[in-house]
Enzyme design. Structure first.
Site, PDB file in Angstrom:
ATOM      1  N   MET A 168       0.822  -1.209   0.000  1.00 57.60           N
ATOM      2  CA  MET A 168       0.000   0.000   0.000  1.00 57.60           C
ATOM      3  C   MET A 168       0.860   1.264   0.000  1.00 57.60           C
ATOM      4  O   MET A 168       0.538   2.245  -0.683  1.00 57.60           O
ATOM      5  CB  MET A 168      -0.939  -0.005   1.214  1.00 57.60           C
ATOM      6  CG  MET A 168      -2.073   0.973   1.110  1.00 57.60           C
ATOM      7  SD  MET A 168      -3.154   0.556  -0.285  1.00 57.60           S
ATOM      8  CE  MET A 168      -4.459   1.749  -0.058  1.00 57.60           C
ATOM      9  N   SER A 169       1.951   1.241   0.736  1.00 61.18           N
ATOM     10  CA  SER A 169       2.829   2.417   0.778  1.00 61.18           C
ATOM     11  C   SER A 169       3.447   2.684  -0.588  1.00 61.18           C
ATOM     12  O   SER A 169       3.491   3.831  -1.053  1.00 61.18           O
ATOM     13  CB  SER A 169       3.928   2.214   1.826  1.00 61.18           C
ATOM     14  OG  SER A 169       3.381   2.087   3.115  1.00 61.18           O
ATOM     15  N   GLU A 170       3.921   1.633  -1.243  1.00 60.12           N
ATOM     16  CA  GLU A 170       4.511   1.783  -2.575  1.00 60.12           C
ATOM     17  C   GLU A 170       3.474   2.257  -3.586  1.00 60.12           C
ATOM     18  O   GLU A 170       3.776   3.062  -4.467  1.00 60.12           O
ATOM     19  CB  GLU A 170       5.112   0.448  -3.013  1.00 60.12           C
ATOM     20  CG  GLU A 170       6.329   0.027  -2.201  1.00 60.12           C
ATOM     21  CD  GLU A 170       6.693  -1.434  -2.365  1.00 60.12           C
ATOM     22  OE1 GLU A 170       7.837  -1.796  -2.015  1.00 60.12           O
ATOM     23  OE2 GLU A 170       5.836  -2.214  -2.828  1.00 60.12           O
ATOM     24  N   ASP A 229       8.605 -10.711  -0.670  1.00 59.61           N
ATOM     25  CA  ASP A 229       9.293 -11.737  -1.463  1.00 59.61           C
ATOM     26  C   ASP A 229       8.458 -13.014  -1.521  1.00 59.61           C
ATOM     27  O   ASP A 229       8.358 -13.664  -2.568  1.00 59.61           O
ATOM     28  CB  ASP A 229      10.654 -12.069  -0.837  1.00 59.61           C
ATOM     29  CG  ASP A 229      11.607 -10.888  -0.825  1.00 59.61           C
ATOM     30  OD1 ASP A 229      11.422  -9.968  -1.642  1.00 59.61           O
ATOM     31  OD2 ASP A 229      12.529 -10.896   0.007  1.00 59.61           O
TER      32      ASP A 229
END
Length: 476
Positions: free
Chosen positions: A196-198, A264
Site C-alpha cells: 500500500m505504501s509503494e 518476497d
C-alpha cells in the site's frame, strides 16, 4: 472455494533483481554498556540467509519449483556466502560481478527475538551495470514460463524495458515487485505487486476501496499492465484486473512476528503458482496464505508446500473465496468450466445451520466437483418467513456455510426466488431439497434449456430450522 495447489514441480521461473545477504547476529542481553547507553549483546549465534531477489528464488525452490537467479554481487566473502546459501537450497546463480563494490548485506543484531539494530552495507549500481545484468539474462527466457523482477531500488533494475519486451515476445509473463515513484519503467509487465505504501507513492493518498480500484485501473491502462495485486497488511490483498471485478482477499495471518521478506514470499508464491498453471485468483489466494505463514516466522524465511497444505486445510473459508459477489462468482465459474469441473448449485435461507443442512450439502457436493450455495438476503428471508427472521444475519449465515468442506462458493441473492441468479450462472446441475417437482424448481427450466440437469434431494426427517426455534422457545 477450496484452493487447489498446482503441481509446483512443473514451474520454471527466472528471478532477476537486487540480491542481498541477510546476516543475523543473535544472543542474550543482560547489561548496558559502560561506554554508552546501549545494550550489550553476547553474540552466540551467527546465521546467513539469502535476501531480496535471492529470497524470492529460494522461496520458489522451497515450494518445489525450479528457479534460476540473476543479480549483481561484489567480489567478496559475502558473495561467496550468498552463493553457498542459494546452492544449498537448489538454486544456481548467474552473477554479474562488480569489482570495488560490496555485495549488499543487511546485518541485524537480535536478542530475545527482537531486532535491536540493523547495519546496511551497500553501494548503488550504475546504469551500465544494470544493463549488463539484464542482457546476460535474456537467453534464460527460453527456459522459463514466468520471470520475476525483484526491484529493491539498489540499481540492478534501472531500465528493464528491453527485458520486458523480450519476455513478452517469447510469451513469458513478467511479474514485478516494484519500487520507486515511477511505474512507467515496468510498462508491459503482466502483474505488479506493490504494497500500500509503494502504491500511494505513485498514485497519491487512497481515500477508499473504490478509489484504490480506480487508481489501479488507471495504472493498468496507462502502462499496459494486465493486473495489479496491492498488498495491504492487515487488510489483506486486492487484485485488480482490466476486465474482471476487483477481488478483495482478507488476510489469513493470525500472528505477526516479523514482516521481513513478506513481499518476497508473495511474489514467489504467485510466480510459482502461475507458472504451474493456476489462474490469477487461485494464485493470489495461494500467495495470501503463504504470506500469512511467513510473517509468523522470525527473520527472512521461506514457506514449504506442506505448510501451505496445512494452512489451507485450517483456513478454508478465510481465503476470501467462500463468500463472493455475483460478479466474482461468474468469473470463477468461467475458470471452473475451462478446467472441466462439474458445478452443482443449490439455494436456501440456511438460517440456523443444522445436521440436516450439512447432510444435504454433502449429498449435493458429491454430485459434482464444485458446489455453489445461493443464500437469501436478510430482506428476502423476512419476506418469506415473517417477522423475527432471520435469526442470523446474512453475513453470519454465509460465513458458516463457507466454512463447510462441502461448499466452494456462497453468494447472496435479494429476490424471493433464485431464478435470476441461476439463469445467469447456469450450473451443470441444480439441486433442491424437499418434495419439489423438478418442473416447479426456480431456475430449473433455464438450466435444462442450457443442457444442464435438475435433481431433487431428500431432507432428513424431523430436522428443521422452524422446529429448532420452536423447541428453544418452548424451553425458555
Amino acid at each position: 472455494m477450496k484452493i487447489s495447489l498446482p503441481a509446483f514441480e512443473k514451474a520454471k521461473v527466472l528471478v532477476v533483481g537486487d540480491v542481498m545477504l541477510d546476516r543475523y547476529w543473535a544472543g542474550p542481553t543482560a547489561r548496558i554498556s559502560p561506554e554508552a547507553p546501549v545494550p550489550v549483546v553476547k553474540v552466540e549465534q551467527l546465521e546467513d540467509r539469502p535476501g531480496g531477489a535471492a529470497n524470492v528464488a529460494i522461496n520458489i525452490a522451497t515450494l518445489g519449483g525450479s528457479a534460476s537467479l540473476a543479480g549483481i554481487v561484489g567480489e567478496d566473502e559475502t558473495a561467496d556466502a550468498l552463493t553457498l546459501g542459494i546452492q544449498t537450497l537448489g538454486v544456481e546463480p548467474n552473477w554479474h560481478k562488480v569489482a570495488g563494490k560490496p555485495t549488499i548485506t543487511k546485518l541485524r543484531v537480535m536478542s530475545r527475538n527482537q531486532q535491536l539494530l540493523r547495519l546496511d552495507f551497500e553501494e548503488s549500481y550504475t546504469q551500465a551495470e544494470s544493463e549488463a545484468l539484464l542482457a546476460k539474462t535474456l537467453p534464460e527466457l527460453d527456459k522459463v514460463d514466468v520471470a520475476v523482477l525483484s526491484d529493491y531500488a539498489k540499481g540492478a533494475i534501472i531500465s528493464p524495458q528491453s527485458f520486458i519486451q523480450a519476455a513478452n515476445a517469447k510469451g513469458v509473463k513478467v511479474l514485478v515487485d516494484p519500487k520507486g515513484s515511477d511505474f512507467s519503467k515496468y510498462r508491459g509487465a503482466y502483474l505488479l505487486t506493490p504494497n500500500m505504501s509503494e502504491f500511494e507513492v505513485v498514485v497519491g493518498k487512497v481515500e477508499s476501496e473504490a478509489d484504490l480500484v480506480a487508481k489501479a485501473q488507471g495504472l493498468l491502462e496507462a502502462y499496459d499492465f494486465t493486473a495489479m495485486l496491492v498488498t495491504r497488511s492487515e487488510k489483506g490483498m486486492t487484485l485488480i484486473t482490466r476486465d474482471q471485478p476487483e477481488l478483495h482477499i482478507p488476510t489469513v495471518a493470525r500472528e505477526v512476528f516479523d514482516v521481513t521478506g513478506a513481499g518476497d514470499t508473495v511474489i514467489s508464491a504467485l510466480a510459482t503458482a502461475i507458472a504451474a498453471g493456476s489462474d490469477l485468483p487461485q494464485a493470489c489466494a495461494i500467495a495470501n496464505t503463504a504470506a500469512g505463514i511467513v510473517v509468523a516466522k522470525l527473520g527472512t524465511s521461506t514457506v514449504t508446500r506442506l505448510e501451505l497444505i496445512e494452512a489451507l486445510s485450517l483456513s478454508h473459508g478465510e481465503t476470501g473465496f467462500g463468500a463472493v459477489s455475483e460478479d466474482q462468482l461468474a468469473y470463477a465459474l468461467e475458470q471452473a468450466k475451462l478446467r472441466g469441473e462439474r458445478v452443482v448449485m443449490t439455494n436456501g435461507c440456511f438460517d440456523i445451520l443444522h445436521a440436516g443442512h450439512v447432510s444435504y450439502l454433502q449429498q449435493a457436493r458429491a454430485l459434482g466437483d464444485r458446489l455453489i450455495v445461493a443464500v437469501n438476503t436478510d430482506a428476502s428471508v423476512k419476506r418469506l418467513k415473517g417477522e423475527g427472521r432471520p435469526v442470523n444475519t446474512e453475513d453470519r449465515r454465509m460465513t458458516v456455510l463457507a466454512a463447510l468442506a462441502s461448499v466452494d462458493w456462497v453468494v447472496p441473492f435479494t429476490e424471493d426466488t433464485p431464478q435470476r441468479i441461476i439463469s445467469r450462472l447456469l450450473p451443470d446441475l441444480l439441486v433442491k431439497g424437499g418434495d419439489y417437482k423438478v418442473e416447479d424448481i426456480a431456475g430449473g427450466a433455464e438450466v435444462m434449456a442450457a443442457g444442464g440437469q435438475v435433481k431433487v434431494l431428500g431432507f432428513e426427517d424431523g430436522i428443521s430450522t422452524t422446529a429448532i426455534i420452536q423447541n428453544i422457545m418452548a424451553n425458555q
